[in-house]
Design a protein around this motif. Structure first.
Motif, PDB file in Angstrom:
ATOM      1  N   ILE A   1     -10.633 -23.201   2.622  1.00  0.00           N
ATOM      2  CA  ILE A   1     -10.268 -22.126   3.552  1.00  0.00           C
ATOM      3  C   ILE A   1     -11.437 -21.149   3.688  1.00  0.00           C
ATOM      4  CG2 ILE A   1      -8.739 -20.145   3.906  1.00  0.00           C
ATOM      5  CD1 ILE A   1      -6.528 -21.829   2.518  1.00  0.00           C
ATOM      6  N   ASN A   2     -12.114 -20.885   2.575  1.00  0.00           N
ATOM      7  CA  ASN A   2     -13.254 -19.981   2.580  1.00  0.00           C
ATOM      8  C   ASN A   2     -14.355 -20.475   3.520  1.00  0.00           C
ATOM      9  OD1 ASN A   2     -16.131 -19.427   1.191  1.00  0.00           O
ATOM     10  ND2 ASN A   2     -14.774 -17.662   0.974  1.00  0.00           N
TER      11      ASN A   2
ATOM     12  N   THR B   1     -10.684 -15.142   0.239  1.00  0.00           N
ATOM     13  CA  THR B   1     -10.664 -16.479  -0.370  1.00  0.00           C
ATOM     14  C   THR B   1     -11.880 -16.721  -1.257  1.00  0.00           C
ATOM     15  OG1 THR B   1     -11.610 -17.486   1.641  1.00  0.00           O
ATOM     16  CG2 THR B   1      -9.199 -17.525   1.398  1.00  0.00           C
TER      17      THR B   1
ATOM     18  N   ALA C   1     -10.348 -15.508  -4.281  1.00  0.00           N
ATOM     19  CA  ALA C   1      -9.232 -16.380  -4.661  1.00  0.00           C
ATOM     20  C   ALA C   1      -9.678 -17.783  -5.072  1.00  0.00           C
ATOM     21  CB  ALA C   1      -8.231 -16.478  -3.506  1.00  0.00           C
ATOM     22  N   SER C   2     -10.876 -18.193  -4.648  1.00  0.00           N
ATOM     23  CA  SER C   2     -11.354 -19.536  -5.002  1.00  0.00           C
ATOM     24  C   SER C   2     -11.797 -19.623  -6.454  1.00  0.00           C
ATOM     25  CB  SER C   2     -12.513 -19.957  -4.092  1.00  0.00           C
ATOM     26  OG  SER C   2     -13.700 -19.271  -4.445  1.00  0.00           O
TER      27      SER C   2
ATOM     28  N   VAL D   1     -10.575 -12.964   5.782  1.00  0.00           N
ATOM     29  CA  VAL D   1     -10.070 -14.171   5.112  1.00  0.00           C
ATOM     30  C   VAL D   1     -11.163 -14.759   4.231  1.00  0.00           C
ATOM     31  CG1 VAL D   1      -9.226 -16.535   5.467  1.00  0.00           C
ATOM     32  CG2 VAL D   1      -8.366 -14.665   6.903  1.00  0.00           C
ATOM     33  N   TRP D   2     -12.385 -14.794   4.753  1.00  0.00           N
ATOM     34  CA  TRP D   2     -13.504 -15.333   3.982  1.00  0.00           C
ATOM     35  C   TRP D   2     -13.694 -14.551   2.678  1.00  0.00           C
ATOM     36  CZ3 TRP D   2     -18.041 -12.558   2.928  1.00  0.00           C
ATOM     37  CH2 TRP D   2     -19.007 -13.284   2.223  1.00  0.00           C
TER      38      TRP D   2
ATOM     39  N   MET E   1      -8.597 -23.044  -1.735  1.00  0.00           N
ATOM     40  CA  MET E   1      -9.171 -21.739  -1.400  1.00  0.00           C
ATOM     41  C   MET E   1     -10.632 -21.876  -0.985  1.00  0.00           C
ATOM     42  SD  MET E   1      -7.011 -19.259  -1.485  1.00  0.00           S
ATOM     43  CE  MET E   1      -5.789 -20.344  -0.822  1.00  0.00           C
TER      44      MET E   1
END
Length: 105
Positions: A34-35, A19, A22-23, A15-16, A31
Motif C-alpha cells: 500500500i505504501n 503506511t 504501519a509497515s 496514506v504513504w 502495508m
C-alpha cells in the motif's frame, strides 16, 4: 482540475506516510505494498497538478497537507502527543497552505 489533482496527491501522501510507519520497516507486506502504491499515486497526481500550478505553490501545498494529515493521524490513530505546541505548529502549517492557495487564486 489542478487543485483537485493536488488534493488527491496530498491524500495519497498521507496514506504513504501512515503506511510507512504501519509497515514496520517494510516487514508487513500488505502495508509495504500500500505504501509503494500510495507513493506512486502521490507523485503521479502531483505531476498532473504541476502542469498548471507553479512548482513552489504545488510542492508547498502538497507537503503541507501531507504533514498536517500525517500529524493528525498520528495523534488520532497512533496516540501521539497533542500538546498545545504541536497543535499550534499544525495550525501554522494550515495557515501557510491556505495563504498559498489564496495567493494563486
Amino acid at each position: 482540475m489542478a487543485w483537485l489533482h493536488l488534493l488527491f496527491a496530498s491524500a495519497a501522501e498521507i496514506v504513504w506516510a501512515f503506511t510507512l510507519k504501519a509497515s514496520d520497516g517494510f516487514t508487513k507486506p500488505l502495508m509495504a505494498a500500500i505504501n509503494v502504491a500510495a507513493l506512486l499515486a502521490a507523485v503521479w497526481f502531483l505531476v498532473q497538478a504541476m502542469r498548471t500550478l507553479p512548482l513552489g505553490t504545488a510542492y508547498a501545498v502538497w507537503t503541507g497537507i501531507g504533514v498536517v494529515g500525517a500529524a493528525v493521524l498520528g495523534v488520532v490513530v497512533l496516540g501521539e502527543s497533542a500538546s498545545p505546541l504541536r497543535l499550534s505548529a499544525i495550525a501554522l502549517i494550515v495557515t501557510g497552505v491556505v495563504m498559498l492557495k489564496l495567493a494563486e487564486g
